[in-house]
Design an enzyme around this catalytic site. Sequence first.
Site, short mmCIF file in Angstrom:
data_model
loop_
_atom_site.label_atom_id
_atom_site.label_comp_id
_atom_site.label_asym_id
_atom_site.label_seq_id
_atom_site.Cartn_x
_atom_site.Cartn_y
_atom_site.Cartn_z
N GLU A 184 40.38 36.73 39.01
CA GLU A 184 40.60 37.54 40.21
C GLU A 184 39.56 38.65 40.31
OE1 GLU A 184 43.91 40.74 41.89
OE2 GLU A 184 44.39 39.47 40.16
N ASP A 231 36.81 38.79 43.26
CA ASP A 231 36.76 39.97 44.12
C ASP A 231 35.32 40.46 44.28
OD1 ASP A 231 37.92 42.44 45.45
OD2 ASP A 231 37.02 43.36 43.69
N ASN A 255 45.65 37.54 45.45
CA ASN A 255 45.16 37.52 44.06
C ASN A 255 44.64 36.13 43.68
OD1 ASN A 255 45.99 40.16 43.91
ND2 ASN A 255 47.85 39.73 42.74
N GLU A 308 41.34 35.21 45.40
CA GLU A 308 40.18 35.77 44.69
C GLU A 308 39.92 35.02 43.38
OE1 GLU A 308 40.01 40.42 46.03
OE2 GLU A 308 41.54 39.86 44.56
#
EC number: 3.1.26.3
Length: 246
Positions: A62, A66, A131, A134
């Site tokens: 994640e 991101d 979440n 990502e």
Amino acid sequence: MNLFRKIVQSHKKEEEAELFHELKKLLNFSPKKIERYRKAFTHRSVQKLDKDGNPINYERLEFLGDSILGSVIASYLYKKVPEGTEGYLTQMRSKIVSREHLNELGKDLNLIKFVDSNIDQANVGDNIHGNIFEALIGAIYLDKGYNFCQKFIHENVIAPYVDIEKLEGKITSYKGVIIEWCQKQKKKYIFDTYEDSGNEVVKHFSVKISIDGEQIAKGRATSKKKAEEQASKRVYFAFQDEISLD
């Protein structure tokens, strides 16, 4: 090899094959290492560990996803809006990769169906959708590289969802709008936020917003920030005409 182990391994191979075909349809390319994607859909509640004792869950992916998502969006905005200042580009990127927007993306792709968790889906909270979206980007990067990530983000984020003109008018923080309005109007505001889990497994928070001594709205969510945003949004719509005229 005993019969039980053969049955377990056979079942595992069937699961891996099913995940491979589902992901191939979703991603429009064939994954190389399916275990990277399996990790992207593993919730920490499963408490899996690798041979070195490290947790196997989506959280590190994640983090990686991101960063990659942010860089792809930044590159797109830099080229798309050549007259945009640093502040403008930063604000627009924040709108595109907002938690609310990422949750919508995860829901639209129905990624929750892939998740391995020991918590009931109804109790994991909305943020899990963003979440794992990502985390999926992180898995794609490790499995296929940056160019595949960029293509996936363009096809699933930029092309269907990014409209610069609409985003320019989108509110990213209702709490910020309410605080700024109250300060300009010299109104006294109070955000009373407290833990309100009850008998639920996942921690919840509630917030009450009062303006000039009068309680205006309430919100409840799995984080303080989200509860405050929920209540602030209700305050915004209660005073929308006044705020718009301000």
